[in-house]
Design an enzyme around this catalytic site. Sequence first.
Site, PDB file in Angstrom:
ATOM      1  N   PRO A  63       0.797  -1.198   0.000  1.00 31.18           N
ATOM      2  CA  PRO A  63       0.000   0.000   0.000  1.00 31.18           C
ATOM      3  C   PRO A  63       0.837   1.258   0.000  1.00 31.18           C
ATOM      4  CG  PRO A  63      -0.039  -1.119   2.121  1.00 31.18           C
ATOM      5  CD  PRO A  63       1.093  -1.623   1.361  1.00 31.18           C
ATOM      6  N   GLU A  64       0.368   2.222  -0.714  1.00 36.73           N
ATOM      7  CA  GLU A  64       0.978   3.548  -0.676  1.00 36.73           C
ATOM      8  C   GLU A  64       0.039   4.430   0.149  1.00 36.73           C
ATOM      9  OE1 GLU A  64       2.372   4.778  -4.565  1.00 36.73           O
ATOM     10  OE2 GLU A  64       2.351   2.723  -5.274  1.00 36.73           O
TER      11      GLU A  64
END
Length: 272
Positions: A2-3
């Site tokens: 995830p960013e």
Amino acid sequence: MPELPEVEVIVKGLKNNILNLKISDLKIINKNLRYPIPNNLETLCKNKKIKNVLRRGKYGIILLNGDEHIVFHLGMTGKFRFSNKLIEKYKHDHILIKFSNGINLIYNDVRKFGSFSIIKNPIDLYNFKNLGIEPFFLEYVEDNLWKKLKQKSKDIKSILLDQGFISGIGNIYASEILYDSNIYPFKKGIKLSKKSFSLLLSSTEKILRKAISKGGVTIKDYRNVTGDLGYFKINLKVYGREGLSCNKCKSLIVKVKRGGRSTFYCESCQKK
DNA sequence: AGCGGAACCTGTCGGC
DNA sequence: TGCCGACAGGTTCCGC
């Protein structure tokens, strides 16, 4: 995995579900993540209340009552899921958190690049790991970032991935942001014009905000806490689209590998 | 000092 | 069908 947008969605989802709940029990199933999960996490969390759930860069912060708080990072494949009475066990479940109202929260992480740690001083919550500025309201810090940029010799994509410059951008959004601002990913940061840098910052903000509003990007196994997929993938303009045509000019999107990581861009829109 | 690349770990997918 | 190598959103560490 995830960013920033995905972590933001997950943190909000956690907050909506566990705010003010009391932890009745926390069990470490497997402590061997990126770093060993601290042994005292179990005793520390017992009978603590969730005061807040926050995000800083790609880190999540669970504020507890008392002086100690939890900081987590999801690495590439970290996920949370909820379960009620019946706790289904899955491969790669590492932590089980039971709340006094019967809800259970499970942390699962296939590749074990995620991490959990305990942080004490609330002041450190926003200043740990030398994280750079959050990518919002960037027009107010443009001059500072411009000065910082001029001290770097890396290419602009590497600078975007540098969490000490702006925090929260990862490999997918770096390509997307550079495409949106028509900048060649391997151009040296120091060679950017002020105008182009300005554009880059506004694209950064625009793309990340939009991704958050769409629920994050789903590739492979990303899920938010309620198990829903993100909806941003159809909005990706270059990432994973090698060989397809650019939306702006119809030339083909190319994929280039450097240092083990892929970069996607349009050779005609993003000129050297 | 700062950069690029390797390492960390497991699952999946494509090619032969 | 089966095996093997390449690849995957993360950070950190090491050698140059």
